[in-house]
Structure formats: C-alpha cells, structure tokens
Design a protein around this motif. Structure first.
Motif, PDB file in Angstrom:
ATOM      1  N   THR A   1       0.844  -1.198   0.000  1.00 19.69           N
ATOM      2  CA  THR A   1       0.000   0.000   0.000  1.00 19.69           C
ATOM      3  C   THR A   1       0.883   1.253   0.000  1.00 19.69           C
ATOM      4  O   THR A   1       0.645   2.192  -0.767  1.00 19.69           O
ATOM      5  CB  THR A   1      -0.919   0.004   1.240  1.00 19.69           C
ATOM      6  OG1 THR A   1      -1.584  -1.258   1.334  1.00 19.69           O
ATOM      7  CG2 THR A   1      -1.947   1.113   1.168  1.00 19.69           C
TER       8      THR A   1
ATOM      9  N   ASP B   1       0.114  -2.489 -10.511  1.00 14.80           N
ATOM     10  CA  ASP B   1       0.009  -3.036  -9.162  1.00 14.80           C
ATOM     11  C   ASP B   1       0.230  -4.551  -9.284  1.00 14.80           C
ATOM     12  O   ASP B   1      -0.686  -5.311  -9.606  1.00 14.80           O
ATOM     13  CB  ASP B   1      -1.360  -2.720  -8.550  1.00 14.80           C
ATOM     14  CG  ASP B   1      -1.529  -3.303  -7.148  1.00 14.80           C
ATOM     15  OD1 ASP B   1      -0.679  -4.091  -6.720  1.00 14.80           O
ATOM     16  OD2 ASP B   1      -2.541  -2.964  -6.487  1.00 14.80           O
TER      17      ASP B   1
ATOM     18  N   SER C   1       3.861  -6.396  -3.212  1.00 16.47           N
ATOM     19  CA  SER C   1       3.677  -6.562  -1.772  1.00 16.47           C
ATOM     20  C   SER C   1       4.337  -7.862  -1.346  1.00 16.47           C
ATOM     21  O   SER C   1       4.280  -8.854  -2.074  1.00 16.47           O
ATOM     22  CB  SER C   1       2.182  -6.623  -1.460  1.00 16.47           C
ATOM     23  OG  SER C   1       1.965  -7.188  -0.179  1.00 16.47           O
TER      24      SER C   1
ATOM     25  N   LYS D   1       1.280 -13.517  -0.346  1.00 14.97           N
ATOM     26  CA  LYS D   1       1.525 -13.198  -1.769  1.00 14.97           C
ATOM     27  C   LYS D   1       2.533 -14.197  -2.347  1.00 14.97           C
ATOM     28  O   LYS D   1       3.230 -14.871  -1.590  1.00 14.97           O
ATOM     29  CB  LYS D   1       2.062 -11.775  -1.897  1.00 14.97           C
ATOM     30  CG  LYS D   1       1.253 -10.729  -1.160  1.00 14.97           C
ATOM     31  CD  LYS D   1       0.027 -10.269  -1.921  1.00 14.97           C
ATOM     32  CE  LYS D   1      -0.809  -9.389  -1.012  1.00 14.97           C
ATOM     33  NZ  LYS D   1      -1.796  -8.579  -1.671  1.00 14.97           N
TER      34      LYS D   1
HETATM   35  C1  LIG Z   1      -2.033  -7.128  -1.176  1.00 19.13           C
HETATM   36  C2  LIG Z   1      -2.368  -6.109  -2.174  1.00 19.13           C
HETATM   37  C3  LIG Z   1      -1.992  -4.751  -2.015  1.00 19.13           C
HETATM   38  C4  LIG Z   1      -1.430  -4.187  -0.751  1.00 19.13           C
HETATM   39  O1  LIG Z   1      -0.330  -4.799  -0.239  1.00 19.13           O
HETATM   40  P1  LIG Z   1       0.009  -4.672   1.344  1.00 19.13           P
HETATM   41  O2  LIG Z   1       1.428  -5.135   1.408  1.00 19.13           O
HETATM   42  O3  LIG Z   1      -0.936  -5.566   2.057  1.00 19.13           O
HETATM   43  O4  LIG Z   1      -0.143  -3.253   1.730  1.00 19.13           O
HETATM   44  C5  LIG Z   1      -2.253  -3.888  -3.055  1.00 19.13           C
HETATM   45  N1  LIG Z   1      -2.859  -4.294  -4.180  1.00 19.13           N
HETATM   46  C6  LIG Z   1      -3.254  -5.566  -4.358  1.00 19.13           C
HETATM   47  C7  LIG Z   1      -3.902  -5.951  -5.644  1.00 19.13           C
HETATM   48  C8  LIG Z   1      -3.042  -6.519  -3.359  1.00 19.13           C
HETATM   49  O5  LIG Z   1      -3.446  -7.776  -3.548  1.00 19.13           O
END
Ligand SMILES: *Cc1c(COP(=O)(O)O)cnc(C)c1O
Length: 371
Positions: free
Chosen positions: A59, A162, A186, A191
């Motif tokens: 984020t 993203d 992330s 993930k």
């Molecule tokens: C997990 C995720 C985020 C954010 O990642 P964090 O490390 O949890 O802040 C942003 N975009 C997508 C599509 C995600 O799946």
C-alpha cells in the motif's frame, strides 16, 4: 490442509532463512542493513528493472508513487472494479477521485474498452483531470499492457502496475513489475513472494523517479537524513524481512513458479468443462497467487463453498464485493456505470488451496470434495 502452505515452504528453506535472520541479529543493522540492498539488487535482476525501492508494504509502495507524481485533489485515477482496495486507497487519501472500470470477462483484469469509456466520461464532465491508471495483475494474471500502454500514451496518463499478486508472472517475455512507468508489489505473507510480516517494493527504470521514491520513503530526505526537502513518509523494509526474502526469491525463481504452473494445470484438467477455469492470454504466464474458479451462478458457488467447508478444505472468495458497491465509495463521482462483468464475477468466484507445496493427494482431496 493449508490454503497457502507457508509451513512446508519454511521447512524446505529453514536452514537459509534461519541463518539469514541470525546474521541480522548479529550485525544489528535492523533498518536498511546490507541485506536490504542485496535483496533490492537481486529482485531488480529477477524482474529486469533498473531500480528497486523496497518499502514497508504494498500500500505504501503505491502511496509513494502517487505522492511522487503529485496526484491529489482534482485528479481522476482509473482502477479495475475488482481489486483489493489498496490499489486506489492511497490516491483517495491524497484527495484524488477513483474511477472504477469494469473487468474483462475472461482475464478478470481491467477492461480496456471500459477504461476508454470512463476516460471519455471524465473528460466530458470536465470536473477532474484524468491522471493515472492503476492496472492490477489480478490473482497473478498479467493485465493487457499492450492496450494499456497505448491508451495511457494517447491520453497522457501515468500507468502504474500493481503487481502485488503477480510476482513471478510474465507477459510477452517481460516479468511482471516491469510494466508501466512504475510498478509495485507486496511481500504480505500470502503473496507469491511473501515475507514474515509486512513488506513491499517499487520498481522503475527512471532514475529521477527512483531518486524521488527513495526520498519520500524516508521523510522526504535530501542529500542527508536531516536535510528534509519535501513531505515524505517512513516506509522501509526491515532488514530481517530482506534476509527472509533473499532465499525465498531464489526458491521462487528456481522451482516455485514451475510448481505453481503444475498445480494450476492439475486443477484445470480436473475442472475443465465443469467450471470456468482461469484464462491466461496468449504470451502471458500467471503466478496463480490464487486459483479461482467461476461457478454457473451464485447458488452453485455457494453450494461449492459449502461442500469445501464441510470437507474441512480451506477456501476463500477473492473478492466478494466489487469496488463500486463498497460503502466507503458510496458518495464518489462517476459511481454509475456498467459493471456487469464485475458483478457477475463476484457472485460466481471461489478460490481453492494453492501454493507451490500443495501435494497431488491434497489436490485430489479438494477435487473430490466438490465433484
Ligand atoms: C495485497 C495487495 C496490495 C497491498 O499490499 P500490502 O502489502 O498488504 O499493503 C495492493 N494491491 C493488491 C492488488 C493486493 O493484492
């Protein structure tokens, strides 16, 4: 059975991970220690990007980019209607207006026709300036960057990838995290490349933007730490997390991505013709952050979820609600649009246990439980 088997992964990589953590405890450089730099270098090599700026989470990675481009009040940021809110939330925090676009019915990624319609609408209304597109590689499946790049060039928009879910995926010979003016990922534990806490990274090939990201990452620092030249944030990747990520990146590259393809294929073969299986476009490889199936309708989906749960098989719905229906966005502009594909997707989707370490016996158990 685990939904994402991080325990087996740890058992396999235990020696290297434990040594990495112990080294950090010994040298004591907990913030921006040498492992952070080493990890950024290795990750850059893997995805083929010149600059990698690690940070505290995915984020923040997006927020730093939005801040660096000065995105704020009066700007429209386009985003797929199916994603995790973090894709666009930091832009909203900076005062920008999110504009949701319907998804492609096959890839579930941002629909480029819907995107062009929405851009035209924002221009026609004249209240906001179309500024950026955040494309999400949904569930690990790369978005259509050929079309997205051409649209962003045409309207002079910043394209952000993203890639929170798509580490290890690729499209047209390029790794995910390589697309757009800048990309983010992330390292949230679940993930495809996860650490043991929060973590994230920004990717770019632009020297000036990389410099800006590094400054914003640490309180808008100038030549030195206490010479602050802009408003920034505090968003660093812990050295311990970098030490954990180093062997995990190696495993992703050497065997996990291949294993994930095999696992997905095993599911595909079992479910072909019974459910809608994941569609990966020509030239693309998915990281299968999640393995999602589409049922015929909501009733059938709910029945499958019931069967899985009854058989004690972990399952999830990514995601149950499209962005345009969330309470947080109930008063935004451009709320009314056609979201048929997004609405239908959310009613029909369900996700199965997926990781590089799931066994064939476990997969068979999953398959039998819903057949
Ligand atoms: C997990 C995720 C985020 C954010 O990642 P964090 O490390 O949890 O802040 C942003 N975009 C997508 C599509 C995600 O799946």
């Amino acid at each position: 059975m685990e939904f994402i088997d991080l325990k087996t992964q740890y058992r396999v990589l235990k020696k290297e991970i434990d040594v990495g953590i112990a080294n950090v405890l010994e040298h004591g450089q907990f913030i921006m220690g040498k492992e952070v730099e080493e990890f950024e270098k290795e990750l850059g090599k893997y995805v083929g990007r010149q600059y990698v700026i690690s940070c505290a989470n995915g984020t923040d990675a997006l927020q730093i980019i939005y801040m660096a481009y000065g995105i704020g009040m009066g700007d429209a940021v386009f985003c797929p209607d199916i994603t995790f809110i973090a894709s666009v939330e930091p832009a909203c925090m900076l005062g920008a207006t999110p504009v949701f676009c319907d998804i492609d019915p096959k890839t579930y990624n941002i629909c480029t026709n819907s995107l062009e319609e929405r851009i035209a609408e924002v221009i026609k209304v004249g209240k906001h300036k179309p500024k950026a597109v955040v494309a999400v590689d949904f569930l690990g499946n790369p978005a259509d960057y050929v079309k997205l790049e051409s649209i962003c060039n045409k309207y002079n928009l910043i394209l952000v990838e993203d890639a929170a879910q798509s580490m290890g995926a690729s499209y047209n010979g390029k790794q995910c995290c390589k697309f757009g003016h800048s990309a983010t990922t992330s390292f949230f534990p679940a993930k495809p490349l996860g650490c043991y806490g929060d973590g994230g990274a920004i990717f770019t090939d632009d020297y000036d933007m990389a410099k800006l990201y590094k400054s914003i990452r640490v309180h808008g620092k100038g030549a030195s730490k206490y010479e602050n030249i802009r408003i920034g944030s505090n968003s660093r990747l812990d050295t311990i997390q970098a030490a954990i990520l180093l062997p995990k990146l190696k495993a992703l590259e050497e065997c996990e991505m291949v294993a994930r393809q095999k696992v997905a294929k095993f599911y595909n073969d079992a479910f072909e013709g019974k459910f809608v299986t994941p569609y990966v476009q020509e030239g693309a490889m998915s990281s299968y952050a999640q393995y999602a199936l589409l049922a015929e309708n909501k009733q059938e989906r709910d029945e499958m979820v019931r069967r899985l749960t009854k058989a004690n098989i972990p399952n999830m719905i990514y995601y149950p609600y499209p962005m345009h229906t969330l309470k947080v966005f109930e008063n935004i502009d451009y709320k009314k649009a056609n979201f048929v594909n997004a609405d239908s997707y959310c009613e029909r989707t369900f996700s199965l246990p997926m990781s590089a370490y799931i066994t064939q016996e476990e997969q068979e158990e999953v398959i039998n439980s819903i057949k």
